[in-house]
Design an enzyme around this catalytic site. Structure first.
Site, PDB file in Angstrom:
ATOM      1  N   SER A   3       0.849  -1.182   0.000  1.00  0.00           N
ATOM      2  CA  SER A   3       0.000   0.000   0.000  1.00  0.00           C
ATOM      3  C   SER A   3       0.882   1.228   0.000  1.00  0.00           C
ATOM      4  O   SER A   3       2.085   1.155   0.265  1.00  0.00           O
ATOM      5  CB  SER A   3      -0.880  -0.017   1.254  1.00  0.00           C
ATOM      6  OG  SER A   3      -1.455   1.243   1.502  1.00  0.00           O
ATOM      7  N   TYR A  56      -2.807  -1.342  10.467  1.00  0.00           N
ATOM      8  CA  TYR A  56      -2.725  -1.597   9.024  1.00  0.00           C
ATOM      9  C   TYR A  56      -1.362  -1.176   8.487  1.00  0.00           C
ATOM     10  O   TYR A  56      -0.702  -1.917   7.753  1.00  0.00           O
ATOM     11  CB  TYR A  56      -3.844  -0.836   8.319  1.00  0.00           C
ATOM     12  CG  TYR A  56      -3.855  -0.979   6.818  1.00  0.00           C
ATOM     13  CD1 TYR A  56      -4.397  -2.104   6.213  1.00  0.00           C
ATOM     14  CD2 TYR A  56      -3.337   0.033   6.004  1.00  0.00           C
ATOM     15  CE1 TYR A  56      -4.419  -2.236   4.827  1.00  0.00           C
ATOM     16  CE2 TYR A  56      -3.357  -0.085   4.629  1.00  0.00           C
ATOM     17  CZ  TYR A  56      -3.896  -1.220   4.042  1.00  0.00           C
ATOM     18  OH  TYR A  56      -3.909  -1.331   2.677  1.00  0.00           O
ATOM     19  N   LYS A  84       1.790  -3.479   6.698  1.00  0.00           N
ATOM     20  CA  LYS A  84       2.375  -3.243   5.380  1.00  0.00           C
ATOM     21  C   LYS A  84       3.888  -3.027   5.473  1.00  0.00           C
ATOM     22  O   LYS A  84       4.647  -3.499   4.616  1.00  0.00           O
ATOM     23  CB  LYS A  84       1.698  -2.052   4.703  1.00  0.00           C
ATOM     24  CG  LYS A  84       0.207  -2.264   4.431  1.00  0.00           C
ATOM     25  CD  LYS A  84      -0.043  -3.507   3.578  1.00  0.00           C
ATOM     26  CE  LYS A  84      -1.515  -3.681   3.257  1.00  0.00           C
ATOM     27  NZ  LYS A  84      -1.775  -4.888   2.439  1.00  0.00           N
ATOM     28  N   THR A 131     -12.594  -0.245  -3.992  1.00  0.00           N
ATOM     29  CA  THR A 131     -12.956  -1.604  -3.613  1.00  0.00           C
ATOM     30  C   THR A 131     -13.886  -1.539  -2.402  1.00  0.00           C
ATOM     31  O   THR A 131     -14.176  -0.465  -1.872  1.00  0.00           O
ATOM     32  CB  THR A 131     -11.721  -2.447  -3.247  1.00  0.00           C
ATOM     33  OG1 THR A 131     -11.179  -1.989  -1.999  1.00  0.00           O
ATOM     34  CG2 THR A 131     -10.644  -2.346  -4.320  1.00  0.00           C
TER      35      THR A 131
END
Length: 280
Positions: free
Chosen positions: A149, A162, A166, A197
């Site tokens: 990401s 998160y 990553k 998404t």
């Protein structure tokens, strides 16, 4: 991005395994590699969605496809699915570690359960899939593609777990790439920007419950199809790193070399917020 079907035969009859393969970028990748004649192994949690996609791939692309219900956080289940795929298709040529989950909460309000769940899926899910598939990938001089990401190189507010997952992926797979030198196995890290998404519809909040998040004010948004096309083209070239075109180069530069300026000027906009979740 203009999409077209390449005449390349690189992936024809190759076996491509995609985790999180039923929706978003994973689904778009399945369709794109099917266009190229690949055989697909799809891992996801929703068996009904898997069955529907597999039937679509068979009916509309005339390719072999296998859909297996699998939580990538479960190492034993992953190993079983990979073993079954190898038994049925003979091996794995491309592994795409795509399964992922996000959250939106301050560090102080984020429970350990959320940190563990996100690391279990985003990081250990990739570990489990890669460990299970690696012997076959080495035998077949295959490729490992890892979905990272923009947060892999810059912070985003209210996504500490998160972001950590990553960064962990970069540390793991950049090291693995070095260890695999001379093996014929390629390792590519992919850093999309914001993509249209459903990931945010299943976002975790601080107490580990699931809450769909409101749209973010986050600038350019790529389609899953455009991201899949870029990944496909990069896989043809066996690239090491793919940073999508909608990732602001100024953000990369400022985050690395001028962090204070980045925090003041770009961080709030890139995080898609105007104030914290608590209204502070």
């Amino acid at each position: 991005m203009q999409r077209k079907v390449f005449a390349s035969k690189t992936f024809e009859r190759k076996v491509v395994l995609i985790s999180g393969g039923c929706a978003g970028i994973g689904r778009a990748l399945a369709l794109r590699f099917a266009q190229a004649g690949a055989r697909l192994v799809l891992l996801d949690l929703d068996q009904d969605a898997l069955d529907s996609l597999v039937q679509h791939l068979r009916d509309h692309h005339n390719v072999e496809a296998l859909g297996l219900c699998c939580d990538v956080a479960d190492a034993e289940r992953v190993q079983h699915c990979v073993t079954l795929a190898i038994e049925l298709f003979g091996g794995i040529d491309v592994l795409i570690n795509n399964a992922g989950v996000t959250h939106r909460s301050t560090f102080a309000e984020t429970s350990l359960e959320v940190f563990r769940r996100i690391m279990d899926i985003n990081y250990f899910g990739a570990v489990h899939c890669t460990q299970a598939a690696l012997p076959s990938l080495i035998d077949r001089h295959g490729q490992i593609i890892v979905m990272s990401s923009l947060s892999g190189f810059s912070p985003l507010l209210y996504r500490s777990a998160y972001n950590a997952s990553k960064h962990a992926l970069h540390g793991l797979f950049e090291t693995l790439r070095c260890e695999l030198l001379g093996s014929g196995v390629g390792v590519m890290l992919v850093c999309p920007g914001f993509t249209a998404t459903d990931l945010r519809k299943n976002a975790l909040v601080g107490d580990a419950s699931i809450a769909a998040q409101p749209p973010l004010a986050m600038g350019r948004v790529a389609s899953a199809q455009d991201v899949a096309e870029a990944i496909y083209r990069a896989a043809l070239k066996r690239k090491r790193l793919l940073v999508m075109s909608n990732v602001d180069w100024r953000a990369r530069l400022l985050a690395r070399y001028f962090p204070r300026l980045f925090e003041r000027v770009l961080l709030p906009r890139m995080s898609g917020i105007r104030r914290s979740p608590s209204g502070r």
